[in-house]
Each structure stands twice: as structure tokens, then as C-alpha cells.
Design an enzyme around this catalytic site. Structure first.
Site, PDB file in Angstrom:
ATOM      1  CE  LYS A  72     -49.517  64.251 -37.470  1.00 58.14           C
ATOM      2  NZ  LYS A  72     -50.333  65.364 -37.149  1.00 58.14           N
ATOM      3  CB  THR A  74     -44.839  72.671 -40.326  1.00 58.44           C
ATOM      4  OG1 THR A  74     -46.053  73.425 -40.240  1.00 58.44           O
ATOM      5  CG2 THR A  74     -43.672  73.606 -40.596  1.00 58.44           C
ATOM      6  NE  ARG A  95     -54.459  63.811 -42.237  1.00 57.15           N
ATOM      7  CZ  ARG A  95     -54.876  64.163 -41.021  1.00 57.15           C
ATOM      8  NH1 ARG A  95     -56.052  63.764 -40.592  1.00 57.15           N
ATOM      9  NH2 ARG A  95     -54.132  64.915 -40.245  1.00 57.15           N
ATOM     10  CE  LYS A 106     -54.874  71.498 -38.085  1.00 58.66           C
ATOM     11  NZ  LYS A 106     -54.916  70.087 -38.500  1.00 58.66           N
ATOM     12  CB  ALA A 274     -56.178  60.926 -36.767  1.00 59.35           C
ATOM     13  CG  PHE A 302     -55.000  64.313 -33.960  1.00 61.53           C
ATOM     14  CD1 PHE A 302     -54.797  65.666 -33.773  1.00 61.53           C
ATOM     15  CD2 PHE A 302     -56.239  63.897 -34.410  1.00 61.53           C
ATOM     16  CE1 PHE A 302     -55.821  66.586 -34.003  1.00 61.53           C
ATOM     17  CE2 PHE A 302     -57.267  64.812 -34.646  1.00 61.53           C
ATOM     18  CZ  PHE A 302     -57.045  66.158 -34.440  1.00 61.53           C
ATOM     19  CG  PHE A 382     -42.756  76.430 -31.532  1.00 62.36           C
ATOM     20  CD1 PHE A 382     -43.916  77.108 -31.868  1.00 62.36           C
ATOM     21  CD2 PHE A 382     -42.670  75.078 -31.867  1.00 62.36           C
ATOM     22  CE1 PHE A 382     -44.965  76.472 -32.503  1.00 62.36           C
ATOM     23  CE2 PHE A 382     -43.722  74.425 -32.492  1.00 62.36           C
ATOM     24  CZ  PHE A 382     -44.868  75.133 -32.823  1.00 62.36           C
ATOM     25  CD1 TRP A 410     -43.840  77.788 -39.102  1.00 61.91           C
ATOM     26  CD2 TRP A 410     -42.290  79.150 -38.252  1.00 61.91           C
ATOM     27  NE1 TRP A 410     -44.445  78.992 -38.836  1.00 61.91           N
ATOM     28  CE2 TRP A 410     -43.519  79.852 -38.320  1.00 61.91           C
ATOM     29  CE3 TRP A 410     -41.164  79.814 -37.745  1.00 61.91           C
ATOM     30  CZ2 TRP A 410     -43.654  81.182 -37.890  1.00 61.91           C
ATOM     31  CZ3 TRP A 410     -41.294  81.136 -37.321  1.00 61.91           C
ATOM     32  CH2 TRP A 410     -42.530  81.805 -37.401  1.00 61.91           C
TER      33      TRP A 410
END
Length: 557
Positions: A72, A74, A95, A106, A274, A302, A382, A410
Site C-alpha cells: 500500500k 509502495t 505515517r 516487517k 490501524a 491495513f 508481483f 515497484w
């Protein structure tokens, strides 16, 4: 061979932050430098731009994610970069990462591939010290509570009913439940206590929902910290420390300006989780992005059932914000996961699983439409995605008259998001947002929870534990119940059970605990087994991180 995110970030050609500021009309007098590549923006910038027309507001959200996240941030960064290629002055608002997840599961959290914010190492580590300021402010209040009791307890604080906890910005399960005050009379009264992670602190929420320094100070004073022996509430202002708390936050309240790999301006400020808190960057940062750019591109944490709902019902309500468009991020692998495919098998084509899991995307589209905001689906591509799988999602969206775009930010940076940028701009031109919140904050606590559970999660109903029932009655007796709801819930499912993937039906949400964050201005509703202090995994991301003799950081992401 693809480069890692940190290798890409370390090879970036950054411009001095003064030049980035100039791109959005800021002079050296408007900013406070923190080195060559990051700065804070003075609050006068917002005051001086009061009469300037706002740009368009785009929110980036997602389907329910897998454990690795669905890119998200990205997509948010890539979309901002793509907007500049479409001759739109975009300002990204994100954020700040928390050290807990950075060193836990993460790793870094600054976008990915060729859609990152930099300096990536600084952003993921101590940055400009905001997390430290929030932690110190929180713990000043915690210390003041125990000191007041030790020094005679004029307020009659019942040490068994202290609500406010200490915090630290690290995952440390050993601190969830502790005993303080051991060692005899000089060390205070013995009592049970506990730590939360800094991003779950009410101080963090207050930072992100305040509209000015004076508003922040008032909110600090309104924090409900404990009850006295008569059962009445005790607030931070009763302890007389709200001024000192605001003083510690005097720099943290100013948003941070950095840049993307393509030198696009990015404001990064505040970082509430979140699944625990409200999951959005600060109102001040978002308002600055709206004043300084043609388009403000922001995100909420999220899936749309958590971050987007809280963005709409909490942040927009307090900030007077009206989003013009929502970008809903989906991935082939997450939808296959929702269709029953295990993590290790997500790389193989599986249209049958995709056809089952896509119900999650369908529900999140419906959720956004409940707020009367136009939506565009972004498929974050992806490497392992097959053409047939990508086409299946595109056809699914088109059949429902929802614009859809294949995002390749990406791999290609802004260039890979130009189609998405065009579709977002086209949507905002053709479809008017008639944004409205989901519920009236003056409704009863139970009614507000029920509305969110049934309308957004798709629950059949809500059950309340005996403790939650008692807590609701207490909040109502103090007339603190007319506030928005902030649900603490698993991010992996629409339900409160992380194993119920896809679009579950017929389930009940179980409310375990209800507490009021009176300074922040919302009621926290805890469901399932959500922890406000996470633990480290068996193999923490920290194990792969190092700094070389040359000063080069490795393994951060």
C-alpha cells in the site's frame, strides 16, 4: 537479479531538502533543517495558507493483507511520483514507521522497489525524534500519576483503577504485565502496571488528530488517566502536567518533509497502528499536503475495514476532510490467500482460489461506496503473477463498473503508475465525491459498534463480554460516550478471527474491552486477541541487520 529495497534506496540521487521544499512553495524560513535531506515544516505554513484553495484528496487503502503486507505504501509513493509525470503537483502524506515492526516481522516501512521515500535508513530509525518525544510525553504523565500517589494522593486516585500505561517504541512482550513500586516506601506504592508500544499510545493519537498546538495541549489535559476511590474520573489536567506534556511535543507536532526516489515531496508525520489505533498520519500533515499541492496522496493502515473506515469516521470527522477518490490496492497473491492458498504456494497460478478469494475485494469495494466516495482498484503487480490471474481481477472490476489499473511502480517507479494516475484524475473529474460518515457519533456506543460490525465487517451481530458491558455503562455515566469508535481488530480478516479469510458470513464480533481515549476523542473497542504491546517473532528482522565499518547499513529491508 533485482536489487533489494535498501540497495535501491542507497543508490538514490537525493536533492537537498531545501530544493524539495521550493517545489511546493516553501522558503528556508518555512522549514527547520534536520541535516541535508530532511526537515520539519513550521506550523505557520498552514496558518498563512488558510485562504488558499485545497487540492484534491486521494486516500490509498487495501484489501485485507497477508502477513507481508500488500504494498500500500509502495502504491502511495508510486502514485505520487506518477502524478508529477502527469503534470500534477502531488504531495504525498505518510505515517512514520515504528521501531517495533522494523526490528520485528516487517522490517523497513518506506515503500518498496522504485517507489520509496528517502533517506530510507533515517525514516525507519530515529528520523527526527518524533517517536522519542511521544514516548517521553506519555511516560511523563505515567510518572506524574505514581508520584502524585506517593506524595500524598490529594486526588484520591485508586491505584487499582489506573488506566494510563507506560510505553516504549519496541516489541517487548515481557513488559505487557508488570509490577512497579517494588523496593519499599521510597519507591512508591506497589501496583500492577504494563507497557504498550508507543504507536498505540493515546499521545500518538492526539498528535495525529490535533489541529494546532493549543488543541494538542487541551487534548492532553483531557486524557482520562484513572478513577478515584469514589469511582469518578481523574484527568491529566487534574495533575497539572498538560503544559509540560505539550512542551515536550513542541517539535514533534511539526510535520516532516522528505522526498521520494524521484524527488517528489513527501510529508511523513505520526504513525498510529490501524489494528490497535486509528492508523492515519496527522491531520496537520494532510492539510499541509492539500494546501501545498494540486493533489494530496495519503494512506490509511491495513485493509479498508480498518484504516479507511477510521480515516473516514475519525480523521475526516475531526479534520473536516472530504476525500475525492479512494485507491483500493489488491494483489493476486493476497486474493489467492483469501481463497485458501498457503503462503508457500502463492507463486503458482491458481484461478480457482482467486475466484474464491476475490470476494474480499468485492466487500472492500462495497465498504468504500458506503461513504459515497469514488473508488479505483490498483492491482499491485508481483513477478509471479500470471497474465490470466491479472486479467481475471481486471474483468471482475470492469463487470462492476469499477475502474482498475495495473500498478508496476515497484519495478518502474512513477512511470509504472501513470495509468493509475490518469484513471484517478479522470475519476475525480467525472465522478463527484459526496462523502459522508457511516454513523452519528451521538448514537449509543453499542449502536455505533453494531453499525461498523454489520456494515463494514459483514458480521451477523456483536456480543459483549461482561467486562465490556460494565465498561460501557461506566463511560456513559461519565457522559464520555458521544465519540467516534476506534475498533482494535485483526488486520487479516474482515472478522475478529484472523483465520476467517475471504468474505466470511454469519459470524459475530466479540467485544472484549471498551475504554475511552478522551484526549484523542474516540472510544477504543478491543476485539479478539489484539495486543497493544506486540512481541518479537522467533527470527526477528533485527537478526539480519548490521552496520559496517564504513557506516553502510545492511539488512534493513
Amino acid at each position: 537479479m533485482f536489487k533489494t529495497d535498501i540497495e535501491i534506496a542507497q543508490g538514490a540521487k537525493m536533492e537537498p531538502i531545501v530544493k524539495i521544499a521550493e517545489k511546493i512553495g516553501l522558503s528556508e524560513d518555512d522549514i527547520e533543517l534536520y541535516g541535508k535531506y530532511k526537515c520539519k515544516i513550521g506550523l505557520d505554513v498552514l496558518k498563512n495558507a488558510e485562504n488558499k484553495q485545497d487540492g484534491k484528496l486521494v486516500l490509498v487503502t487495501a484489501i485485507n493483507p497477508t502477513a507481508a503486507g500488500e504494498g500500500k505504501s509502495t502504491v502511495t509513493v508510486g502514485l505520487g511520483q506518477a502524478m508529477w509525470k502527469e503534470n500534477k503537483k502531488a504531495v504525498i502524506a505518510l505515517r512514520e514507521p515504528s521501531l517495533g515492526p522494523v526490528f520485528g516481522i516487517k522490517g523497513g516501512a518506506a515503500g518498496g522497489g522504485y517507489a520509496q521515500v528517502v533517506p530510507m535508513e533515517d525514516i525507519n530509525l530515529h528520523f527526527t525524534g518524533d517517536m522519542h518525544a511521544i514516548t517521553s510525553t506519555n511516560n511523563l504523565l505515567a510518572a506524574a500519576i505514581d508520584n502524585h500517589i506517593h506524595q500524598g494522593n490529594v486526588l484520591g486516585i485508586d491505584s487499582r483503577k489506573i488506566i494510563f500505561k507506560r510505553v516504549m517504541d519496541m516489541n517487548d512482550r515481557a513488559l505487557r504485565h508488570i509490577v512497579v513500586g517494588l523496593g519499599g516506601k521510597p519507591n512508591g506504592f506497589v501496583r500492577e502496571d504494563g507497557f504498550m508500544i508507543t504507536v498505540a499510545s493515546e499521545i500518538m493519537a492526539i498528535l495525529c488528530l490535533s489541529t494546532s498546538l493549543s488543541d494538542l495541549k487541551e487534548r492532553m489535559g483531557n486524557i482520562l488517566v484513572a478513577h478515584n476511590y469514589e469511582g469518578n474520573p481523574v484527568y491529566a489536567k487534574d495533575l497539572g502536567v498538560q503544559g509540560a506534556m505539550a512542551l515536550l511535543m513542541k517539535d514533534a507536532i511539526k510535520p516532516n518533509l522528505v522526498q521520494t526516489l524521484e524527488n517528489t515531496p513527501a510529508i511523513i508525520h505520526g504513525g498510529p497502528f490501524a489494528n490497535i489505533a486509528h492508523g492515519c498520519n496527522s491531520i496537520i500533515a494532510t492539510k499541509m499536503a492539500l494546501k501545498l499541492g494540486d493533489v494530496a496522496v495519503t494512506e490509511a493502515g491495513f485493509g479498508a475495514d480498518l484504516g479507511a473506515e477510521k480515516f473516514f469516521d475519525i480523521k475526516c470527522r475531526y479534520g473536516g476532510l472530504k476525500p475525492d477518490c479512494v485507491v483500493l490496492v489488491a494483489t493476486v497473491r493476497a486474493l489467492k490467500n483469501h481463497g485458501g492458498v498457503k503462503k508457500e504456494d502463492l507463486g503458482a497460478e491458481n484461478l480457482e482460489a482467486l475466484s474464491k478469494g476475490i470476494a474480499n475485494l468485492e466487500k472492500q469495494i462495497e465498504n468504500i461506496k458506503k461513504f459515497n466516495v469514488p473508488v479505483v482498484v490498483a492491482i499491485n503487480k508481483f513477478i509471479a503473477d500470471s497474465e490470466a490471474e491479472l486479467k481475471y481481477i481486471e474483468d471482475f472490476c470492469k463487470e462492476r463498473n469499477v475502474k482498475v489499473s495495473l500498478s508496476e511502480v515497484w519495478e518502474k517507479g512513477g512511470e509504472g503508475g501513470r495509468d493509475l494516475a490518469r484513471k484517478v484524475l479522470q475519476t475525480m473529474e467525472e465522478e463527484k465525491s459526496n462523502f459522508s460518515v457511516l454513523y452519528d457519533e451521538k448514537d449509543s456506543i453499542k449502536d455505533k459498534i453494531s453499525t461498523i460490525a454489520k456494515e463494514i465487517y459483514g458480521a451477523a451481530g456483536v456480543s459483549f463480554t461482561g467486562a465490556a458491558q460494565k465498561q460501557i455503562k461506566e463511560i456513559e455515566s461519565f457522559n464520555l460516550d458521544k465519540l467516534p469508535i476506534c475498533v482494535a481488530k485483526t488486520q487479516y480478516s474482515l472478522s475478529d478471527n484472523p483465520s476467517l479469510l475471504g468474505r466470511p458470513e454469519g459470524f459475530e464480533i466479540t467485544v472484549q474491552e471498551v475504554r475511552v481515549s478522551n484526549g484523542a476523542g474516540f472510544i477504543v473497542v478491543q476485539t479478539g486477541s489484539i495486543m497493544t504491546m506486540p512481541g518479537l517473532p522467533k527470527a526477528p528482522a533485527a537478526n539480519k541487520m548490521d552496520i559496517l565499518e564504513s557506516g553502510e547499513i545492511v539488512g534493513l529491508f
